[in-house]
Design a protein around this motif. Structure first.
Motif, PDB file in Angstrom:
ATOM      1  N   ARG A  97     -49.944 -50.428  35.164  1.00 52.04           N
ATOM      2  CA  ARG A  97     -48.822 -51.279  34.743  1.00 52.04           C
ATOM      3  C   ARG A  97     -47.853 -50.487  33.868  1.00 52.04           C
ATOM      4  N   ALA A  98     -48.406 -49.678  32.954  1.00 44.29           N
ATOM      5  CA  ALA A  98     -47.554 -48.848  32.102  1.00 44.29           C
ATOM      6  C   ALA A  98     -46.797 -47.813  32.932  1.00 44.29           C
ATOM      7  N   LEU A  99     -47.464 -47.207  33.904  1.00 47.80           N
ATOM      8  CA  LEU A  99     -46.797 -46.213  34.753  1.00 47.80           C
ATOM      9  C   LEU A  99     -45.694 -46.843  35.595  1.00 47.80           C
ATOM     10  N   ALA A 100     -45.888 -48.102  35.985  1.00 43.99           N
ATOM     11  CA  ALA A 100     -44.873 -48.784  36.794  1.00 43.99           C
ATOM     12  C   ALA A 100     -43.551 -48.920  36.042  1.00 43.99           C
ATOM     13  N   GLN A 101     -43.594 -48.849  34.718  1.00 42.52           N
ATOM     14  CA  GLN A 101     -42.353 -48.872  33.937  1.00 42.52           C
ATOM     15  C   GLN A 101     -41.543 -47.597  34.111  1.00 42.52           C
ATOM     16  N   ALA A 102     -42.153 -46.565  34.711  1.00 44.50           N
ATOM     17  CA  ALA A 102     -41.515 -45.252  34.850  1.00 44.50           C
ATOM     18  C   ALA A 102     -41.116 -44.695  33.482  1.00 44.50           C
ATOM     19  N   PRO A 103     -42.068 -44.637  32.533  1.00 46.47           N
ATOM     20  CA  PRO A 103     -41.723 -44.219  31.176  1.00 46.47           C
ATOM     21  C   PRO A 103     -41.622 -42.698  31.045  1.00 46.47           C
ATOM     22  N   ASP A 104     -40.907 -42.282  30.024  1.00 45.62           N
ATOM     23  CA  ASP A 104     -40.924 -40.876  29.608  1.00 45.62           C
ATOM     24  C   ASP A 104     -42.040 -40.639  28.598  1.00 45.62           C
ATOM     25  N   LEU A 105     -42.456 -41.715  27.920  1.00 41.46           N
ATOM     26  CA  LEU A 105     -43.484 -41.637  26.878  1.00 41.46           C
ATOM     27  C   LEU A 105     -44.506 -42.741  27.121  1.00 41.46           C
ATOM     28  N   LEU A 106     -45.789 -42.365  27.178  1.00 40.20           N
ATOM     29  CA  LEU A 106     -46.881 -43.315  27.342  1.00 40.20           C
ATOM     30  C   LEU A 106     -47.763 -43.258  26.100  1.00 40.20           C
ATOM     31  N   LEU A 107     -47.898 -44.403  25.412  1.00 39.30           N
ATOM     32  CA  LEU A 107     -48.689 -44.513  24.193  1.00 39.30           C
ATOM     33  C   LEU A 107     -49.874 -45.432  24.457  1.00 39.30           C
ATOM     34  N   LEU A 108     -51.071 -45.004  24.071  1.00 38.64           N
ATOM     35  CA  LEU A 108     -52.270 -45.792  24.307  1.00 38.64           C
ATOM     36  C   LEU A 108     -53.099 -45.855  23.029  1.00 38.64           C
ATOM     37  N   ASP A 109     -53.477 -47.070  22.643  1.00 37.96           N
ATOM     38  CA  ASP A 109     -54.277 -47.280  21.438  1.00 37.96           C
ATOM     39  C   ASP A 109     -55.698 -47.663  21.848  1.00 37.96           C
ATOM     40  N   GLU A 110     -56.632 -46.751  21.667  1.00 39.46           N
ATOM     41  CA  GLU A 110     -58.048 -46.970  21.989  1.00 39.46           C
ATOM     42  C   GLU A 110     -58.236 -47.491  23.421  1.00 39.46           C
ATOM     43  N   PRO A 111     -57.745 -46.775  24.428  1.00 40.83           N
ATOM     44  CA  PRO A 111     -57.847 -47.290  25.799  1.00 40.83           C
ATOM     45  C   PRO A 111     -59.269 -47.291  26.350  1.00 40.83           C
ATOM     46  N   THR A 112     -60.196 -46.575  25.697  1.00 35.71           N
ATOM     47  CA  THR A 112     -61.572 -46.527  26.193  1.00 35.71           C
ATOM     48  C   THR A 112     -62.532 -47.329  25.313  1.00 35.71           C
ATOM     49  N   ALA A 113     -62.005 -48.197  24.450  1.00 37.41           N
ATOM     50  CA  ALA A 113     -62.837 -48.875  23.449  1.00 37.41           C
ATOM     51  C   ALA A 113     -63.945 -49.718  24.061  1.00 37.41           C
ATOM     52  N   PHE A 114     -63.705 -50.343  25.207  1.00 39.14           N
ATOM     53  CA  PHE A 114     -64.690 -51.262  25.782  1.00 39.14           C
ATOM     54  C   PHE A 114     -65.425 -50.664  26.975  1.00 39.14           C
ATOM     55  N   LEU A 115     -65.350 -49.342  27.137  1.00 38.89           N
ATOM     56  CA  LEU A 115     -65.894 -48.717  28.340  1.00 38.89           C
ATOM     57  C   LEU A 115     -67.210 -47.986  28.060  1.00 38.89           C
ATOM     58  N   ASP A 116     -68.021 -47.864  29.109  1.00 40.60           N
ATOM     59  CA  ASP A 116     -69.237 -47.069  28.989  1.00 40.60           C
ATOM     60  C   ASP A 116     -68.874 -45.579  29.071  1.00 40.60           C
ATOM     61  N   ALA A 117     -69.861 -44.722  28.847  1.00 42.55           N
ATOM     62  CA  ALA A 117     -69.585 -43.284  28.746  1.00 42.55           C
ATOM     63  C   ALA A 117     -68.936 -42.707  30.007  1.00 42.55           C
ATOM     64  N   PRO A 118     -69.452 -42.981  31.213  1.00 40.83           N
ATOM     65  CA  PRO A 118     -68.783 -42.425  32.402  1.00 40.83           C
ATOM     66  C   PRO A 118     -67.341 -42.900  32.553  1.00 40.83           C
ATOM     67  N   SER A 119     -67.093 -44.166  32.235  1.00 43.53           N
ATOM     68  CA  SER A 119     -65.735 -44.690  32.352  1.00 43.53           C
ATOM     69  C   SER A 119     -64.813 -44.079  31.305  1.00 43.53           C
ATOM     70  N   ARG A 120     -65.320 -43.808  30.100  1.00 43.30           N
ATOM     71  CA  ARG A 120     -64.504 -43.157  29.072  1.00 43.30           C
ATOM     72  C   ARG A 120     -64.060 -41.776  29.540  1.00 43.30           C
ATOM     73  N   VAL A 121     -64.992 -41.045  30.119  1.00 40.89           N
ATOM     74  CA  VAL A 121     -64.651 -39.711  30.634  1.00 40.89           C
ATOM     75  C   VAL A 121     -63.626 -39.829  31.752  1.00 40.89           C
ATOM     76  N   SER A 122     -63.824 -40.790  32.654  1.00 37.32           N
ATOM     77  CA  SER A 122     -62.932 -40.958  33.787  1.00 37.32           C
ATOM     78  C   SER A 122     -61.517 -41.311  33.350  1.00 37.32           C
ATOM     79  N   VAL A 123     -61.390 -42.270  32.428  1.00 31.34           N
ATOM     80  CA  VAL A 123     -60.056 -42.700  31.985  1.00 31.34           C
ATOM     81  C   VAL A 123     -59.364 -41.595  31.193  1.00 31.34           C
TER      82      VAL A 123
END
Length: 254
Positions: free
Chosen positions: A152-178
């Protein structure tokens, strides 16, 4: 298209300043990790850069343009934000949620044109989520949902992408993947990506640059290896129970 923070002071209204005199930069094509112990001011700094909190003083510039002086609509065409709060998507499908990212570009009526449909499809492809585009978001796993929010953020076609704790609710493999996904997107799209995270060990392995906050309001910046070898990471995080071992770049019990 570099991001430049100059002499920035941040804090909440009617409260003391959280960070003062912050001067930092982040470059396009790189993943910049914002690290620091709890209460150091990571979320406050990130939300100020995003324009969600007013700056006490100082400037935030993207390619020389003052982001804090832009209208919300103009800022949304340049800056995309993924926050840590869980999103209630209602009955939206993944495709429909990603399409909300096109609203800064669709005008007052919000009608999606063929170019907007193409941007949504491309964003889903970029995060490898096309396979579940038609599924309702409420039925996605946490990892799948996080990929959709990044799309959804990429669909905005931004020049700057800011993420606050995007892996907070994920397990270890998903944290690595994201986290790996964010580094890949920075490189492939040539955008500035800044991510605040508590996953220090992973960030030090993946990020190109680190903004490091300490408990006393100090701010350091540089390549991960330089901050590790120079002792800055240990100084920011060491406690009576844990210490950061620079040789292995991991936390160990004392």
């Amino acid at each position: 298209m570099s991001l430049r923070l100059h002499d920035l002071t941040v804090g909440h209204r009617r409260g003391p300043a959280v960070l003062t005199g912050v001067t930092l930069d982040a470059r396009p094509g790189e993943l910049t990790a914002l690290l620091g112990p709890n209460g150091a001011g990571k979320s406050t700094l990130l939300r100020t850069v995003a324009g969600l909190l007013p700056a006490v003083s100082g400037t935030v510039a993207l390619d020389g343009a003052d982001l804090l002086a832009l209208s919300p609509a103009a800022r949304a065409r340049r800056v995309a934000v993924v926050l840590t709060e869980r999103v209630d998507p209602g009955l939206l499908t993944a495709w429909e949620l990603v399409a909300l990212g096109r609203h800064p570009h669709t005008g007052a009526r919000g009608t999606l044109r063929p170019a907007d449909h193409a941007a949504v499809d491309a964003a889903l492809v970029a995060v490898r989520a096309s396979g579940f585009a038609d599924r309702r978001v409420g039925r996605l796993s946490d990892g799948e949902r996080q990929r959709v929010l990044v799309a959804r953020a990429l669909a905005q076609a931004p020049d700057l992408l800011l993420l606050d704790e995007p892996t907070a609710f994920l397990d270890a493999p998903s944290r690595v993947s994201v986290t790996g996904l964010l580094r890949r997107l920075a490189r492939e799209r040539g955008i500035v990506v800044v991510v605040s995270t508590h996953d220090v060990e992973l960030a030090l392995r993946v990020a190109d640059r680190v903004w490091l906050l300490d408990r006393d309001g100090g701010v350091r910046s540089g390549p991960p290896a330089a901050l590790v070898d120079g002792g800055a990471v240990g100084a920011a995080f060491d406690s009576d129970e844990l210490r950061f071992d620079a040789g292995s770049s991991t936390f160990v019990m004392r």
